[in-house]
Design a protein around this motif. Sequence first.
Motif, mmCIF file in Angstrom:
data_model
loop_
_atom_site.group_PDB
_atom_site.id
_atom_site.type_symbol
_atom_site.label_atom_id
_atom_site.label_comp_id
_atom_site.label_asym_id
_atom_site.label_seq_id
_atom_site.Cartn_x
_atom_site.Cartn_y
_atom_site.Cartn_z
ATOM 1 N N HIS A 186 3.090 7.610 4.790
ATOM 2 C CA HIS A 186 1.855 8.214 5.315
ATOM 3 C C HIS A 186 1.139 7.346 6.357
ATOM 4 C CE1 HIS A 186 -0.225 5.589 2.505
ATOM 5 N NE2 HIS A 186 -1.343 5.862 3.155
ATOM 6 N N ASP A 187 1.312 6.015 6.290
ATOM 7 C CA ASP A 187 0.676 5.132 7.282
ATOM 8 C C ASP A 187 1.696 4.559 8.270
ATOM 9 O OD1 ASP A 187 -2.056 5.286 6.664
ATOM 10 O OD2 ASP A 187 -1.912 3.768 5.091
ATOM 11 N N HIS A 226 0.847 -1.207 0.000
ATOM 12 C CA HIS A 226 0.000 0.000 0.000
ATOM 13 C C HIS A 226 0.881 1.255 0.000
ATOM 14 C CE1 HIS A 226 -3.113 2.884 0.912
ATOM 15 N NE2 HIS A 226 -2.556 3.190 2.064
ATOM 16 N N ASP A 267 -5.389 8.095 -1.384
ATOM 17 C CA ASP A 267 -5.067 7.022 -0.436
ATOM 18 C C ASP A 267 -6.081 5.875 -0.486
ATOM 19 O OD1 ASP A 267 -4.147 5.567 1.788
ATOM 20 O OD2 ASP A 267 -5.079 6.929 3.223
#
Length: 192
Positions: free
Chosen positions: A56-57, A27, A113
Amino acid sequence: MSDQIPDRNDALELLKKYNKKEGLIRHALAVESVMGHFARKFGEDEEKWRVIGLVHDLDYEMYPEEHCKKCVELFEEHHWPEEYIRAVVSHGWEICSDVKPESLLEKTLYAIDELTGLVASSALMRPSKSILDIKAKSVKKKFKTKSFAAGVDREVILKGAGFLDMELSDLITEVIAGMRPVAEEIGLKGNL
Ligand SMILES: [Fe+2]
Ligand SMILES: [Fe+2]
């Protein structure tokens, strides 16, 4: 980190320090690639956009209950710049953060996203199991089928498209194009 601006190697190292699950790494790579695609399209700083997409995660695997919060601590420990931290936190606007996406980078991250997830799930439904031959039209059909990939928040995607002043179909087309260069790495080359 050289002069406190994280480059892709710094981002990848940090990502792998806190993320071990293949699905989450894939991802991250998908979002990175799409951010790079949009940075080029908008004439923005491609490496910065990629780096932020990649991490981002960051806190999601180890601290799912503190997503978009714990990461602030982790980034600060590693001396990441405020601009990068703010951008990461803003992707969880109204879900796990109250930082609203403002910059073009932040709006793009917010818009793409969840959509990378829908595109990936849609690609896996194809006979080819590939992102290389998927069309925006079939992703849009899946978008409208609420029971399909039900975890993908359609409202977030629509708000994101609004932020970018883009039609949903165009946003889907660009996300597909942005994911294709990493088809193999994200497990979506299929049998093509
Ligand atoms: Fe997230
Ligand atoms: Fe994400």
